[in-house]
Design a protein around this motif. Structure first.
Motif, mmCIF file in Angstrom:
data_model
loop_
_atom_site.group_PDB
_atom_site.id
_atom_site.type_symbol
_atom_site.label_atom_id
_atom_site.label_comp_id
_atom_site.label_asym_id
_atom_site.label_seq_id
_atom_site.Cartn_x
_atom_site.Cartn_y
_atom_site.Cartn_z
ATOM 1 N N ARG A 26 -5.171 -18.547 -6.288
ATOM 2 C CA ARG A 26 -4.857 -19.909 -5.862
ATOM 3 C C ARG A 26 -5.461 -20.244 -4.507
ATOM 4 O O ARG A 26 -5.937 -21.350 -4.269
ATOM 5 N N GLU A 27 -5.442 -19.245 -3.585
ATOM 6 C CA GLU A 27 -5.931 -19.502 -2.237
ATOM 7 C C GLU A 27 -7.407 -19.154 -2.073
ATOM 8 O O GLU A 27 -7.995 -19.445 -1.025
ATOM 9 N N GLY A 28 -7.987 -18.498 -3.077
ATOM 10 C CA GLY A 28 -9.382 -18.081 -2.962
ATOM 11 C C GLY A 28 -9.584 -17.022 -1.910
ATOM 12 O O GLY A 28 -10.554 -17.050 -1.140
ATOM 13 N N ILE A 29 -8.673 -16.056 -1.839
ATOM 14 C CA ILE A 29 -8.739 -14.991 -0.829
ATOM 15 C C ILE A 29 -8.730 -13.634 -1.515
ATOM 16 O O ILE A 29 -8.484 -13.525 -2.719
ATOM 17 N N LYS A 30 -8.987 -12.595 -0.735
ATOM 18 C CA LYS A 30 -8.863 -11.223 -1.221
ATOM 19 C C LYS A 30 -7.980 -10.445 -0.263
ATOM 20 O O LYS A 30 -8.262 -10.368 0.934
ATOM 21 N N VAL A 31 -6.890 -9.895 -0.770
ATOM 22 C CA VAL A 31 -5.956 -9.125 0.046
ATOM 23 C C VAL A 31 -6.440 -7.682 0.128
ATOM 24 O O VAL A 31 -6.766 -7.055 -0.890
ATOM 25 N N ASP A 32 -6.500 -7.141 1.338
ATOM 26 C CA ASP A 32 -7.042 -5.799 1.557
ATOM 27 C C ASP A 32 -5.975 -4.711 1.538
ATOM 28 O O ASP A 32 -6.289 -3.544 1.276
ATOM 29 N N LEU A 33 -4.724 -5.078 1.827
ATOM 30 C CA LEU A 33 -3.676 -4.070 1.973
ATOM 31 C C LEU A 33 -2.323 -4.695 1.666
ATOM 32 O O LEU A 33 -2.062 -5.841 2.047
ATOM 33 N N LEU A 34 -1.470 -3.947 0.987
ATOM 34 C CA LEU A 34 -0.086 -4.352 0.740
ATOM 35 C C LEU A 34 0.827 -3.354 1.423
ATOM 36 O O LEU A 34 0.681 -2.140 1.230
ATOM 37 N N ILE A 35 1.757 -3.841 2.246
ATOM 38 C CA ILE A 35 2.736 -2.955 2.877
ATOM 39 C C ILE A 35 4.137 -3.381 2.449
ATOM 40 O O ILE A 35 4.437 -4.573 2.363
ATOM 41 N N CYS A 36 4.993 -2.404 2.158
ATOM 42 C CA CYS A 36 6.343 -2.655 1.643
ATOM 43 C C CYS A 36 7.371 -2.054 2.592
ATOM 44 O O CYS A 36 7.219 -0.921 3.055
ATOM 45 N N CYS A 37 8.451 -2.800 2.831
ATOM 46 C CA CYS A 37 9.428 -2.451 3.867
ATOM 47 C C CYS A 37 10.661 -1.728 3.325
ATOM 48 O O CYS A 37 11.760 -1.912 3.830
ATOM 49 N N GLY A 38 10.492 -0.922 2.313
ATOM 50 C CA GLY A 38 11.592 -0.073 1.863
ATOM 51 C C GLY A 38 12.200 -0.474 0.541
ATOM 52 O O GLY A 38 11.850 -1.486 -0.062
ATOM 53 N N ASP A 39 13.159 0.346 0.074
ATOM 54 C CA ASP A 39 13.729 0.222 -1.269
ATOM 55 C C ASP A 39 12.598 0.133 -2.292
ATOM 56 O O ASP A 39 12.601 -0.705 -3.192
ATOM 57 N N PHE A 40 11.643 1.020 -2.119
ATOM 58 C CA PHE A 40 10.450 1.010 -2.960
ATOM 59 C C PHE A 40 10.751 1.540 -4.359
ATOM 60 O O PHE A 40 10.227 1.065 -5.347
ATOM 61 N N GLN A 41 11.621 2.549 -4.436
ATOM 62 C CA GLN A 41 12.069 3.135 -5.711
ATOM 63 C C GLN A 41 10.914 3.747 -6.496
ATOM 64 O O GLN A 41 10.578 3.313 -7.591
ATOM 65 N N SER A 42 10.333 4.792 -5.917
ATOM 66 C CA SER A 42 9.244 5.515 -6.578
ATOM 67 C C SER A 42 9.833 6.483 -7.605
ATOM 68 O O SER A 42 9.774 7.705 -7.452
#
Length: 502
Positions: A26-42
């Motif tokens: 939608r924004e015409g962008i490319k995200v380089d990294l995703l960071i998650c702040c916990g309760d990831f549940q691996s």
């Protein structure tokens, strides 16, 4: 360089990645990294569900196992910290961080890494005062008490982070720094979360260790989650530097759980994930302070007759670099250490701690101790070899992956067999009312041998906390401006997201 920040993931990786992809298109962008702040549940399998401190009705396998097994591959490099809803047995394999799946990296109990020229640190878990000073004594199989205390923040992790002197750009924590509500729109927060009032007025909302680190490390950004609401704040430090704080919601429909940051191009660098040299030297310098006893342990400070400042010298960092050889964190170091989820497989408690080759390799290079290995050695136990390890060039003709023994790291700390201590321990944005300009930019463009018993007693939450665990979004009065995902396709829910440039 663009970074996506997620609040509480709660195992919904497929939905999070779909949300990021929708924003990119939608924004015409490319995200380089995703960071998650916990309760990831691996959660890899049904056994891991037994190591997660949630009521039985929340034992949902979710979608992480697909990325662990290789059925799917994370479309974007993902870095996360632990919260209070985690497969603790898996994360205990990686106390200093490591790959939990291809392209998905855990920062460890506490950790610092570099992505390109961006320096990112994190503190896993939540704060509980009665466990804060204790050693890292927990190990699988967990008792009802250790199942919860295992994810409580310990003073050693905070002490290590407090030794950092080089600039940290982004810090992550699961719970909020204590007192952070004084720097944002508190009234708006209380209109949406009135049950926070008692803790805010008594200065008990949030984590004191996180508050300490906020004032010592002074990062450019601090992201958190845990309380299932969005809240922004701007903290001005005494040296005229600023920390932009943002807490995000959990991954549910119509929740503000995702934020896109547009950072200056100089942070991009080579966009490679690397170990942080200062952090590795701190781990090595403080290895002798590790305790695995369930008693309070005090760390050195001013006035004592031993070293208490462990900020590494250049000589110490050079020595660590020599030991490590290369700081790049290769995806190839990931291995599967437990079976992957299969439907209708019965749940069993995880009986044995598994040796993760990533931890063994790092400990061997730095000559530091794996806390879990030390815990087990004290009771005469050893770590179990991984169920199987991937070697792309050594798969046998029958398609089976051979079992490869991994050598345990030699321990530098003594590990006498001692009687067990008692384990009877008792155990918790405003919608960006700052304009986008004030938060990010001036641009608007873009028993130790027994099985963990099943839950028998009904969990009763404090009334002021009850609303955090209800799935309905009853919040009102929040700002609905910004980029949002609204999709009725079967693949995605109406996941509320926002984008902001730096």
């Amino acid at each position: 360089m663009k970074i996506a920040v997620e609040g509480c993931a709660h195992g919904e990786l497929e939905k999070i990645y779909e949300c990021v992809e929708t924003l990119q298109e939608r924004e015409g962008i490319k995200v380089d990294l995703l960071i998650c702040c916990g309760d990831f549940q691996s959660v890899r399998n049904n056994d891991d569900l037994r190591a997660m401190a949630v009521p039985e009705k929340y034992h949902n396998i979710c979608t992480f196992y697909k990325y662990y097994s290789g059925e799917k591959v994370a479309p974007i490099l993902t870095i996360f910290i632990g919260g209070n809803h985690e497969a603790s047995n898996y994360l205990q394999e990686l106390p200093f961080g490591g790959w939990v799946a291809p392209n998905i990296y855990y920062l460890g109990r506490a950790g610092v890494v570099q992505f390109g020229n961006l320096r990112l640190g994190g503190l896993s878990g939540i704060f509980k005062n009665h466990d804060y000073l204790q050693g890292l004594w927990e190990s699988p199989p967990y008792t009802p008490n250790s199942l919860r205390s295992v994810y409580h923040i310990r003073s050693l992790d905070v002490f290590r982070l407090s030794q950092l002197k080089e600039k940290v750009h982004v810090m992550l924590s699961h719970d909020w720094p204590r007192g952070i509500t004084n720097y944002g729109d508190k009234n708006n927060l209380l209109r949406r979360k009135p049950f926070f009032r008692e803790d805010i007025e008594s200065n008990k909302l949030g984590s004191p260790p996180a508050e300490q680190l906020l004032n010592q490390v002074k990062p450019d950004y601090w992201f958190a989650a845990h309380l299932h609401c969005q809240f922004a704040a701007l903290v001005k430090h005494d040296d005229n530097s600023e920390t932009k704080f943002l807490a995000l919601d959990k991954c549910l429909p119509k929740r503000r759980h995702l934020q896109i940051l547009d950072l200056p191009s100089e942070f991009a660098g080579d966009k490679q994930l690397k170990h942080d040299l200062e952090w590795l030297a701190i781990l090595k310098n403080t290895n002798h302070l590790l305790s695995v006893k369930n008693i309070d342990c005090h760390l050195p400070g001013p006035g004592c007759n031993e070293r208490y400042d462990f900020t590494p010298t250049q000589e110490e960092k050079d020595m660590v670099l020599k030991f490590m050889g290369c700081l790049t964190i290769s995806n190839d170091s990931f291995v599967q250490t437990a079976p992957t989820y299969r439907p209708n497989t019965p749940k069993r408690a995880p009986y044995e701690a598994i040796l993760n080759p990533q931890t063994a390799t790092l400990c061997d290079k730095l000559c530091i101790d794996d806390p879990l290995q030390v815990v087990l050695a004290r009771s005469g136990r050893t770590m179990k070899q991984p169920a199987f390890i991937e070697h792309s060039d050594s798969i046998e003709g029958n398609g089976q992956i051979p079992k490869t023994p991994i050598k345990c790291s030699p321990m530098t700390l003594p590990a006498p067999v001692t009687p067990c201590q008692s384990e009877d321990l008792s155990e918790t944005v405003s919608a960006l009312n700052y304009s986008r300009n004030s938060f990010l930019s001036e641009s608007e463009n873009v028993t130790s041998e027994c099985e963990t018993p099943p839950q028998t007693n009904k969990i009763v939450f404090k009334r002021r906390n009850l609303a955090m665990y209800t799935p309905e979004d009853a919040e009102t009065g929040s700002n609905t401006s910004g980029s949002q995902v609204e999709s009725d396709s079967p693949k995605s829910c109406k996941l509320a997201c926002r984008t902001n440039p730096l």
